[in-house]
Design an enzyme around this catalytic site. Sequence first.
Site, PDB file in Angstrom:
ATOM      1  N   LYS A   1      32.857 -40.465 -31.173  1.00 25.19           N
ATOM      2  CA  LYS A   1      34.473 -40.572 -31.311  1.00 25.19           C
ATOM      3  C   LYS A   1      35.301 -40.675 -30.152  1.00 25.19           C
ATOM      4  CE  LYS A   1      37.165 -37.201 -33.003  1.00 25.19           C
ATOM      5  NZ  LYS A   1      38.449 -37.267 -31.953  1.00 25.19           N
ATOM      6  N   ASN A   2      34.606 -39.559 -29.271  1.00 22.84           N
ATOM      7  CA  ASN A   2      35.506 -39.325 -28.120  1.00 22.84           C
ATOM      8  C   ASN A   2      35.343 -40.343 -26.795  1.00 22.84           C
ATOM      9  OD1 ASN A   2      37.000 -37.370 -29.472  1.00 22.84           O
ATOM     10  ND2 ASN A   2      36.082 -35.828 -28.202  1.00 22.84           N
TER      11      ASN A   2
ATOM     12  N   ARG B   1      46.714 -37.760 -31.210  1.00 17.71           N
ATOM     13  CA  ARG B   1      47.194 -37.509 -29.948  1.00 17.71           C
ATOM     14  C   ARG B   1      46.521 -38.317 -29.022  1.00 17.71           C
ATOM     15  NH1 ARG B   1      48.680 -33.370 -27.268  1.00 17.71           N
ATOM     16  NH2 ARG B   1      47.389 -33.979 -25.513  1.00 17.71           N
TER      17      ARG B   1
ATOM     18  N   CYS C   1      50.413 -29.985 -32.496  1.00 18.19           N
ATOM     19  CA  CYS C   1      49.126 -30.081 -32.748  1.00 18.19           C
ATOM     20  C   CYS C   1      48.520 -28.776 -33.366  1.00 18.19           C
ATOM     21  CB  CYS C   1      48.518 -30.529 -31.608  1.00 18.19           C
ATOM     22  SG  CYS C   1      46.336 -30.464 -31.917  1.00 18.19           S
TER      23      CYS C   1
ATOM     24  N   ARG D   1      48.809 -28.154 -26.328  1.00 23.82           N
ATOM     25  CA  ARG D   1      48.334 -29.539 -25.764  1.00 23.82           C
ATOM     26  C   ARG D   1      49.377 -30.223 -25.325  1.00 23.82           C
ATOM     27  NH1 ARG D   1      43.750 -31.976 -29.793  1.00 23.82           N
ATOM     28  NH2 ARG D   1      42.481 -32.138 -28.087  1.00 23.82           N
ATOM     29  N   PRO D   2      49.933 -29.906 -24.174  1.00 28.96           N
ATOM     30  CA  PRO D   2      50.995 -30.658 -23.268  1.00 28.96           C
ATOM     31  C   PRO D   2      50.239 -32.233 -22.750  1.00 28.96           C
ATOM     32  CG  PRO D   2      50.192 -28.669 -22.155  1.00 28.96           C
ATOM     33  CD  PRO D   2      49.634 -28.799 -23.328  1.00 28.96           C
ATOM     34  N   VAL D   3      51.351 -32.838 -22.207  1.00 32.05           N
ATOM     35  CA  VAL D   3      50.794 -34.056 -21.849  1.00 32.05           C
ATOM     36  C   VAL D   3      51.466 -34.160 -20.060  1.00 32.05           C
ATOM     37  CG1 VAL D   3      50.567 -35.580 -23.665  1.00 32.05           C
ATOM     38  CG2 VAL D   3      52.763 -35.347 -22.646  1.00 32.05           C
ATOM     39  N   ASP D   4      51.854 -32.859 -19.636  1.00 30.66           N
ATOM     40  CA  ASP D   4      52.351 -32.918 -18.198  1.00 30.66           C
ATOM     41  C   ASP D   4      51.225 -33.477 -17.215  1.00 30.66           C
ATOM     42  OD1 ASP D   4      50.920 -30.782 -19.024  1.00 30.66           O
ATOM     43  OD2 ASP D   4      51.730 -29.405 -17.263  1.00 30.66           O
ATOM     44  N   LEU D   5      50.202 -33.005 -17.611  1.00 32.01           N
ATOM     45  CA  LEU D   5      49.013 -33.738 -16.154  1.00 32.01           C
ATOM     46  C   LEU D   5      48.893 -35.048 -16.208  1.00 32.01           C
ATOM     47  CD1 LEU D   5      46.609 -30.498 -16.396  1.00 32.01           C
ATOM     48  CD2 LEU D   5      48.391 -30.958 -14.884  1.00 32.01           C
TER      49      LEU D   5
ATOM     50  N   ASP E   1      34.467 -28.030 -28.581  1.00 31.61           N
ATOM     51  CA  ASP E   1      34.325 -28.749 -29.776  1.00 31.61           C
ATOM     52  C   ASP E   1      33.035 -28.196 -30.682  1.00 31.61           C
ATOM     53  OD1 ASP E   1      36.717 -30.178 -29.382  1.00 31.61           O
ATOM     54  OD2 ASP E   1      35.464 -32.088 -28.838  1.00 31.61           O
TER      55      ASP E   1
ATOM     56  N   ILE F   1      39.133 -22.989 -23.165  1.00 30.37           N
ATOM     57  CA  ILE F   1      39.827 -24.339 -23.175  1.00 30.37           C
ATOM     58  C   ILE F   1      41.286 -24.756 -23.711  1.00 30.37           C
ATOM     59  CG2 ILE F   1      39.463 -26.868 -23.302  1.00 30.37           C
ATOM     60  CD1 ILE F   1      37.366 -25.531 -21.609  1.00 30.37           C
TER      61      ILE F   1
ATOM     62  N   ARG G   1      38.144 -37.759 -40.129  1.00 32.11           N
ATOM     63  CA  ARG G   1      38.466 -38.169 -38.853  1.00 32.11           C
ATOM     64  C   ARG G   1      37.481 -38.343 -37.763  1.00 32.11           C
ATOM     65  NH1 ARG G   1      42.251 -34.479 -36.185  1.00 32.11           N
ATOM     66  NH2 ARG G   1      41.770 -35.865 -34.628  1.00 32.11           N
TER      67      ARG G   1
HETATM   68  C1  UD1 Z   1      39.481 -34.057 -25.343  1.00 33.20           C
HETATM   69  C2  UD1 Z   1      38.758 -34.265 -26.623  1.00 33.20           C
HETATM   70  C3  UD1 Z   1      38.678 -33.059 -27.336  1.00 33.20           C
HETATM   71  C4  UD1 Z   1      38.099 -31.953 -26.589  1.00 33.20           C
HETATM   72  C5  UD1 Z   1      38.671 -31.635 -25.210  1.00 33.20           C
HETATM   73  C6  UD1 Z   1      37.964 -30.570 -24.461  1.00 33.20           C
HETATM   74  C7  UD1 Z   1      39.315 -36.596 -27.086  1.00 33.20           C
HETATM   75  C8  UD1 Z   1      39.839 -37.663 -27.840  1.00 33.20           C
HETATM   76  N1  UD1 Z   1      39.350 -35.309 -27.314  1.00 33.20           N
HETATM   77  O1  UD1 Z   1      40.843 -33.653 -25.658  1.00 33.20           O
HETATM   78  O2  UD1 Z   1      37.880 -33.257 -28.574  1.00 33.20           O
HETATM   79  O3  UD1 Z   1      38.179 -30.583 -27.453  1.00 33.20           O
HETATM   80  O4  UD1 Z   1      38.817 -32.911 -24.657  1.00 33.20           O
HETATM   81  O5  UD1 Z   1      36.781 -30.994 -24.081  1.00 33.20           O
HETATM   82  O6  UD1 Z   1      38.437 -36.804 -26.257  1.00 33.20           O
HETATM   83  N2  UD1 Z   1      46.239 -29.849 -20.778  1.00 33.20           N
HETATM   84  C9  UD1 Z   1      47.297 -29.526 -20.034  1.00 33.20           C
HETATM   85  N3  UD1 Z   1      48.350 -30.543 -19.813  1.00 33.20           N
HETATM   86  C10 UD1 Z   1      47.790 -32.074 -20.022  1.00 33.20           C
HETATM   87  C11 UD1 Z   1      46.814 -32.164 -20.498  1.00 33.20           C
HETATM   88  C12 UD1 Z   1      45.911 -31.027 -20.970  1.00 33.20           C
HETATM   89  O7  UD1 Z   1      47.774 -28.276 -19.733  1.00 33.20           O
HETATM   90  O8  UD1 Z   1      48.707 -32.891 -19.387  1.00 33.20           O
HETATM   91  C13 UD1 Z   1      45.745 -28.702 -21.181  1.00 33.20           C
HETATM   92  C14 UD1 Z   1      45.237 -28.826 -22.598  1.00 33.20           C
HETATM   93  O9  UD1 Z   1      46.176 -28.082 -23.242  1.00 33.20           O
HETATM   94  C15 UD1 Z   1      43.958 -27.985 -23.018  1.00 33.20           C
HETATM   95  C16 UD1 Z   1      43.039 -28.287 -21.681  1.00 33.20           C
HETATM   96  O10 UD1 Z   1      44.250 -28.601 -20.599  1.00 33.20           O
HETATM   97  O11 UD1 Z   1      44.212 -26.679 -22.573  1.00 33.20           O
HETATM   98  C17 UD1 Z   1      42.242 -29.517 -21.949  1.00 33.20           C
HETATM   99  O12 UD1 Z   1      42.572 -30.446 -22.366  1.00 33.20           O
HETATM  100  P1  UD1 Z   1      41.902 -31.888 -22.297  1.00 33.20           P
HETATM  101  O13 UD1 Z   1      40.713 -31.732 -21.647  1.00 33.20           O
HETATM  102  O14 UD1 Z   1      42.949 -32.836 -21.775  1.00 33.20           O
HETATM  103  O15 UD1 Z   1      41.737 -32.388 -23.941  1.00 33.20           O
HETATM  104  P2  UD1 Z   1      41.913 -33.597 -24.805  1.00 33.20           P
HETATM  105  O16 UD1 Z   1      41.503 -34.754 -23.654  1.00 33.20           O
HETATM  106  O17 UD1 Z   1      43.368 -33.429 -25.304  1.00 33.20           O
END
Ligand code: UD1
Length: 429
Positions: free
Chosen positions: A22-23, A102, A126, A131-135, A316, A338, A408
């Site tokens: 899926k991912n 997301r 969520c 789970r922010p998108v700042d990065l 996961d 994580i 899902r």
């Molecule tokens: C993806 C996977 C999810 C898996 C995760 C970690 C998909 C669709 N989902 O989620 O199944 O559990 O990787 O292996 O592939 N973070 C920030 N700012 C950001 C983005 C992330 O602080 O802008 C933080 C998140 O809150 C979290 C950490 O970084 O604590 C890791 O997140 P990330 O690796 O981005 O996970 P996803 O891509 O959302």
Amino acid sequence: MDRIRIIGGNKLHGTIPISGAKNAALPLMIAAMLSDETLILDNVPRLADVALLQRILGNHGVDIMAVGKRPGDHEYQGQTLHISAKNIIDTTAPYDLVSKMRASFWVIAPLLARMHEAKVSLPGGCAIGTRPVDLLIMALEKLGAELSIDAGYVVAKAPGGLKGATIEFPKVTVSGTHVALMAAALAKGTTIIANAACEPEITDVADCLNKMGAKITGAGTPRIMIEGVSKLHGARHTVLPDRIETGTYAMAVAMTGGEVQLSGARPELLQSALDVLTQAGVTITVNNDGIKVARNGAGISPVTVTTAPFPGFPTDLQAQLMALMTRAKGASHITETIFENRFMHVQELARFGARIQLDGETATIDGVAKLRGAPVMATDLRASVSLVIAALAAEGETMVNRIYHLDRGFERLEEKLSACGATIERISG
Ligand code: UD1
């Protein structure tokens, strides 16, 4: 709302075919928007998230044709999608679609790269932490995009197109790496992604982008280099097998005892999890068709595990491992690094009689001799399947409610398990 009813106590014996990941499938489908030619994806799992993303992409004008089964196809064979983003008619991804999944936020990258503009709803709350998108925003800004937030939407513009840059992530992020990779593929000049995620799904997307004409090296390592190109073309790519599904069924077999062949699984995608299972007393054998998992006679030994980015133990699989350790001979310790707040399964596992103490990021699980079936509620995707694992070994009946989370991310879960001897059925309505 559908529910799953399980009567525990049966050992698992047989073969479970592993579906496409899926991912990987989700970002690959999104990456198809980078080209005006057709991307053909094989081995796409039939999942609710894939169907939802088809709708989301359709909203942008992407045509998707799903090829049905052909004579001779295995019943579990993944679907083939022909994805054509010849004309992108809308660069807005609305709240009612993005809020359901997301990962759909990631469309911001191909929209910006190809159309030089995007308006994408913030993903919103969520169940597992903030789970922010700042990065992701930081990465796109480095590539020259101008971003602002307006009424819950990220509005992004790059009038002259994106420009290569060095993006250094302060923490490893899968979503950030996917977005940076897709955006940089069509940026002018060279991009370096430092502290990139090394997850196999990143490598799979990079491989596919390279087939489409991108120039990416170093995917699968913390330093990825991308030479931007002006155009990507069509290609054909097979989605890699799902390592989380593989690990989940391996833990189910470890829990019930028995012997199951995980057909099509690739051990190198989840070596850390296989090592933990070996420590727990499970026999893992790699063969030409995948991985054989067996536990015959011996009990489950306790383990101490900390989740980490790849190649560490995946977050996961944390909930599934915790379910397994509820029956270990002694105390196990599982630390989640994580995601904050990814312990919702603890209170549901307690309903089976599990003994789990939480202290900040660490759970201590005191194994018990017996679990008893109970009515439980599925929360997030991976937590839900941990309840199924507990139920398979619990005495009596378990009813798992709210199973849309399972749909899902797990293809035909109840069929795959019942084919190996589990008493499990879906109750509709
Ligand atoms: C993806 C996977 C999810 C898996 C995760 C970690 C998909 C669709 N989902 O989620 O199944 O559990 O990787 O292996 O592939 N973070 C920030 N700012 C950001 C983005 C992330 O602080 O802008 C933080 C998140 O809150 C979290 C950490 O970084 O604590 C890791 O997140 P990330 O690796 O981005 O996970 P996803 O891509 O959302």
